[in-house]
Design a protein around this motif. Structure first.
Motif, PDB file in Angstrom:
ATOM      1  N   ILE A 114       7.546  10.750  -4.453  1.00  0.00           N
ATOM      2  CA  ILE A 114       8.312  10.105  -3.231  1.00  0.00           C
ATOM      3  C   ILE A 114       7.475  10.187  -2.140  1.00  0.00           C
ATOM      4  O   ILE A 114       7.427   9.073  -1.417  1.00  0.00           O
ATOM      5  N   MET A 115       6.535  10.987  -2.002  1.00  0.00           N
ATOM      6  CA  MET A 115       5.853  11.405  -0.734  1.00  0.00           C
ATOM      7  C   MET A 115       4.442  10.507  -0.746  1.00  0.00           C
ATOM      8  O   MET A 115       3.982  10.211   0.263  1.00  0.00           O
ATOM      9  N   PHE A 116       3.877  10.355  -1.931  1.00  0.00           N
ATOM     10  CA  PHE A 116       2.436   9.691  -2.372  1.00  0.00           C
ATOM     11  C   PHE A 116       2.406   8.407  -3.122  1.00  0.00           C
ATOM     12  O   PHE A 116       1.799   7.224  -2.698  1.00  0.00           O
ATOM     13  N   LEU A 117       3.392   8.342  -3.945  1.00  0.00           N
ATOM     14  CA  LEU A 117       3.344   7.231  -5.174  1.00  0.00           C
ATOM     15  C   LEU A 117       4.233   6.098  -4.788  1.00  0.00           C
ATOM     16  O   LEU A 117       4.635   5.476  -5.961  1.00  0.00           O
ATOM     17  N   GLY A 118       5.040   6.128  -3.700  1.00  0.00           N
ATOM     18  CA  GLY A 118       5.901   5.033  -3.206  1.00  0.00           C
ATOM     19  C   GLY A 118       7.414   5.322  -3.871  1.00  0.00           C
ATOM     20  O   GLY A 118       8.172   4.231  -3.820  1.00  0.00           O
ATOM     21  N   GLY A 119       7.668   6.379  -4.376  1.00  0.00           N
ATOM     22  CA  GLY A 119       9.195   6.582  -4.754  1.00  0.00           C
ATOM     23  C   GLY A 119       9.781   5.529  -5.615  1.00  0.00           C
ATOM     24  O   GLY A 119       9.006   5.190  -6.691  1.00  0.00           O
ATOM     25  N   TRP A 120      10.761   4.821  -5.375  1.00  0.00           N
ATOM     26  CA  TRP A 120      11.505   3.716  -6.525  1.00  0.00           C
ATOM     27  C   TRP A 120      10.709   2.442  -6.030  1.00  0.00           C
ATOM     28  O   TRP A 120      11.266   1.378  -6.612  1.00  0.00           O
ATOM     29  N   ASN A 121       9.549   2.250  -5.194  1.00  0.00           N
ATOM     30  CA  ASN A 121       9.076   1.045  -5.075  1.00  0.00           C
ATOM     31  C   ASN A 121       8.377   0.664  -6.424  1.00  0.00           C
ATOM     32  O   ASN A 121       7.583   1.370  -6.812  1.00  0.00           O
ATOM     33  N   GLY A 122       8.353  -0.540  -6.812  1.00  0.00           N
ATOM     34  CA  GLY A 122       7.338  -1.234  -7.900  1.00  0.00           C
ATOM     35  C   GLY A 122       6.203  -1.452  -7.111  1.00  0.00           C
ATOM     36  O   GLY A 122       6.017  -1.289  -5.684  1.00  0.00           O
ATOM     37  N   PRO A 123       5.057  -1.564  -7.787  1.00  0.00           N
ATOM     38  CA  PRO A 123       3.856  -2.089  -7.166  1.00  0.00           C
ATOM     39  C   PRO A 123       4.035  -3.361  -6.662  1.00  0.00           C
ATOM     40  O   PRO A 123       4.758  -4.243  -6.964  1.00  0.00           O
ATOM     41  N   PHE A 124       3.558  -3.409  -5.482  1.00  0.00           N
ATOM     42  CA  PHE A 124       3.647  -4.547  -4.449  1.00  0.00           C
ATOM     43  C   PHE A 124       5.164  -4.847  -3.992  1.00  0.00           C
ATOM     44  O   PHE A 124       5.316  -6.079  -3.851  1.00  0.00           O
ATOM     45  N   GLY A 125       5.714  -3.763  -4.014  1.00  0.00           N
ATOM     46  CA  GLY A 125       7.233  -4.220  -3.898  1.00  0.00           C
ATOM     47  C   GLY A 125       8.009  -5.065  -4.584  1.00  0.00           C
ATOM     48  O   GLY A 125       8.965  -5.665  -4.614  1.00  0.00           O
ATOM     49  N   PHE A 126       7.409  -4.785  -6.210  1.00  0.00           N
ATOM     50  CA  PHE A 126       8.027  -5.681  -7.111  1.00  0.00           C
ATOM     51  C   PHE A 126       9.268  -5.174  -7.830  1.00  0.00           C
ATOM     52  O   PHE A 126       8.973  -3.994  -8.202  1.00  0.00           O
ATOM     53  N   LEU A 127      10.358  -5.813  -7.804  1.00  0.00           N
ATOM     54  CA  LEU A 127      11.483  -5.670  -8.526  1.00  0.00           C
ATOM     55  C   LEU A 127      11.994  -3.976  -8.164  1.00  0.00           C
ATOM     56  O   LEU A 127      11.818  -3.287  -9.259  1.00  0.00           O
ATOM     57  N   SER A 128      12.209  -3.792  -7.076  1.00  0.00           N
ATOM     58  CA  SER A 128      12.495  -2.355  -6.520  1.00  0.00           C
ATOM     59  C   SER A 128      13.975  -2.394  -6.248  1.00  0.00           C
ATOM     60  O   SER A 128      14.623  -1.681  -5.178  1.00  0.00           O
ATOM     61  N   GLY A 129      14.822  -2.899  -7.174  1.00  0.00           N
ATOM     62  CA  GLY A 129      16.093  -2.804  -6.931  1.00  0.00           C
ATOM     63  C   GLY A 129      16.996  -1.525  -7.230  1.00  0.00           C
ATOM     64  O   GLY A 129      15.938  -0.675  -7.680  1.00  0.00           O
ATOM     65  N   PRO A 130      18.318  -1.048  -7.186  1.00  0.00           N
ATOM     66  CA  PRO A 130      18.833  -0.212  -7.457  1.00  0.00           C
ATOM     67  C   PRO A 130      18.470   0.494  -8.980  1.00  0.00           C
ATOM     68  O   PRO A 130      18.130   1.737  -9.170  1.00  0.00           O
ATOM     69  N   VAL A 131      18.580  -0.539  -9.967  1.00  0.00           N
ATOM     70  CA  VAL A 131      18.258  -0.121 -11.465  1.00  0.00           C
ATOM     71  C   VAL A 131      16.801  -0.175 -11.708  1.00  0.00           C
ATOM     72  O   VAL A 131      16.457   0.820 -12.285  1.00  0.00           O
ATOM     73  N   MET A 132      16.205  -1.147 -11.401  1.00  0.00           N
ATOM     74  CA  MET A 132      14.664  -1.028 -11.821  1.00  0.00           C
ATOM     75  C   MET A 132      13.839   0.088 -11.059  1.00  0.00           C
ATOM     76  O   MET A 132      12.920   0.623 -11.517  1.00  0.00           O
ATOM     77  N   GLY A 133      14.645   0.315  -9.803  1.00  0.00           N
ATOM     78  CA  GLY A 133      13.948   1.488  -8.975  1.00  0.00           C
ATOM     79  C   GLY A 133      13.936   2.653  -9.804  1.00  0.00           C
ATOM     80  O   GLY A 133      12.982   3.544  -9.398  1.00  0.00           O
ATOM     81  N   ILE A 152       0.779  -1.179  -0.013  1.00  0.00           N
ATOM     82  CA  ILE A 152      -0.005   0.053   0.065  1.00  0.00           C
ATOM     83  C   ILE A 152       0.849   1.152  -0.074  1.00  0.00           C
ATOM     84  O   ILE A 152       1.683   1.527   1.093  1.00  0.00           O
ATOM     85  N   TRP A 153       0.662   1.974  -1.097  1.00  0.00           N
ATOM     86  CA  TRP A 153       1.492   3.184  -1.249  1.00  0.00           C
ATOM     87  C   TRP A 153       0.446   4.333  -0.246  1.00  0.00           C
ATOM     88  O   TRP A 153      -0.558   4.093  -0.208  1.00  0.00           O
TER      89      TRP A 153
END
Lengths: 175, 334
Positions: free
Chosen positions: B259-278, B189-190
């Protein structure tokens, strides 16, 4: 390597001091009113830099946000309405008596300072005087110095109400 | 090669300089891409073609425009204040570059990580108004002066709802650190999905639209009334710097929303949020937001000045205050 960084840090320190001094000199001496206000802004920026050297990033940012972003902008706004760029104040001619007075008072002040410096016993500044994190600041403002904090907000409230009263009076007179 | 790497590793000041040059490059590239997209999308919405001549679909147009602008002279008007007139474009561009340093583009791609990153960005943003004021005043031209005065009234009014809506997020996460705020959203949840923060998000978007002087709130540079507002007298690269800073500000506004509302570098459901995909997630969210702003810009007509002020003082500020109160209660109870 460390000495190199020390050098860079000291250069920045001196630059901040120069910014403060030059800015305040400009604020007092400029012939165009806008230049004075911008000098004030530069001087406040220098003070923000000094806060940074005292180890409080938060205070630095607040200095920029409040003094540059709010106070100076309101001042500039006021000047903008009243003055155009080609209006400048008359140059002050210093008469002989004023010159003499300035020199005497300058020498007297210098002597006083020299004596004062000689008499004072100096203690070395502490390396870090405390923990200046936001948590500490918030706790001390809202728990320890709560009364002072609330009193300041009352002063601000009075200022706002006063501004509204002044503005209303002006408008009614016009009509 | 190894020697170069070692050299850069030892001289971290040099590394900082290199990173700063890259940031300036990103700001310029952003302005070029956004300028092209803006012209194409405006054309699409108005049922015309837009730039078509240079390159496929006219994609070289903005680069050539940049070259043209570089070759032009900066003409200082006779009655202008020469020093301030030249200072204003630089003062407009510098805070933008300084804000880009603090944006967390991905988990490990950022300039500096401050524990008061949000305050830093807002403080730098407040310097921007200064440059507009100085540009408008020093031109010694009635259009510029009016543009600058409108701009400062608008910026002061809309800074309040922006701060209040961002404060709701700060209350929820209890930190000003942008990386921490992004990490707090790494779950499914973002923040935009919380009802109270969704209201804050909408308020932020409206006020941010006004803060970056974009239509329907582009009164400081209303073409039909003020020719071009505060940068009427500017030509050549000084004008270019104003345009670049404007797109830079748009990018900053969209990235703060991300950053504040849409989850920044997080993918949806925390999917693939490494340094590059982020970084890819982050940039795609930012660009979607910016495209939405363009869509709004070319769809709605400009508001009147009293409507603008009413919207800020009578609707956005009370709503954001109430929202902040509700957020505080929610945080206290849960």
């Amino acid at each position: 390597m460390n000495a190199y960084y020390q050098f860079v840090a000291e250069v920045f320190f001196v630059m901040f001091i120069l910014l403060t001094l030059i800015g305040s000199w400009l604020a007092v001496n400029a012939r165009i009113l806008m230049h004075s206000v911008l000098g004030l802004a530069v001087s406040l920026l220098g003070v923000a830099g000094l806060y940074f050297y005292l180890g409080s990033m938060f205070l630095t940012m607040m200095q920029i946000l409040i003094y540059m972003g709010a106070v100076c902008i309101v001042l500039v706004f006021g000047i903008m309405v009243g003055y155009t760029p080609n209006e400048s104040a008359d140059k002050h001619e210093l008469s002989r008596n004023m010159m003499l007075g300035l020199v005497t008072s300058g020498v007297a002040a210098f002597l006083l300072i020299v004596v004062a410096i000689g008499k004072t016993t100096w203690t070395q500044a502490v390396q870090t005087t405390g923990n200046f994190s936001i948590e500490w600041l918030g706790k001390s403002l809202l728990l320890e110095y709560c009364l002072a904090f609330e009193l300041i907000s009352v002063v601000l409230l009075i200022a706002i109400v006063g501004a509204i009263i002044l503005a209303r009076g002006g408008r009614e007179e016009e009509i | 090669m190894e020697q170069i790497i070692k050299f850069i590793q030892t001289y971290s000041l040099l590394r900082m300089l290199l990173a700063f040059c890259c940031l300036i490059g990103i700001i310029f590239a952003n302005a070029i891409v956004m300028g092209y997209l803006e012209r194409k999308i405006a054309a699409r919405i108005q049922r015309r073609w837009g730039p078509m001549e240079v390159g496929l679909q006219g994609w070289l147009q903005m680069i050539l425009d940049g070259v043209k602008i570089l070759s032009k002279q900066l003409i200082v008007p006779k009655d202008a204040n020469r020093f301030l007139f030249r200072l204003a474009p630089l003062l407009c561009f510098t805070p933008v570059a300084m804000v880009f340093v603090a944006l967390p583009i991905s988990r490990s791609l950022y300039g500096i990580n401050l524990n008061i990153g949000l305050i830093y960005i807002i403080a730098m943003g407040s310097i921007n108004v200064f440059s507009i004021l100085i540009a408008g005043w020093s031109s010694n031209n009635k259009y510029s002066l009016f543009g600058a005065m409108r701009s400062v009234a608008q910026n002061i009014a809309y800074e309040v709802p922006i701060l209040l809506s961002l404060l709701a997020v700060v209350l929820t996460t209890s930190t000003f650190d942008l990386q921490e705020i992004v990490k707090a959203q790494s779950g499914p949840i973002w923040f935009v999905l919380y009802p109270n923060l969704f209201v804050a998000f909408v308020i932020y978007l409206i006020a941010g639209c006004a803060e970056t002087n974009r239509a329907p709130f582009d009164l400081p540079e209303a073409e039909s009334e003020l020719t071009a507002g505060y940068h009427t007298e500017y030509s050549g690269f000084a004008f270019g710097l104003f345009a670049i800073a404007e797109y830079g500000n748009l990018f900053i506004m969209a990235s703060i929303a991300t950053i504040m509302f849409l989850g920044g570098w997080n993918g949806p459901f925390g999917f693939l949020s490494g340094p590059v995909m982020g970084a890819i997630w982050f940039l795609s969210k930012v660009f979607i937001l910016m495209l939405t702003m363009m869509w709004v810009r070319w769809t709605y007509p400009r508001v009147r000045f009293d409507q603008l002020m009413n919207l800020a003082w009578k609707y956005l500020i009370p709503f954001s205050l109430v929202n902040l109160l509700i957020t505080a209660l929610v945080v206290k109870i849960i």
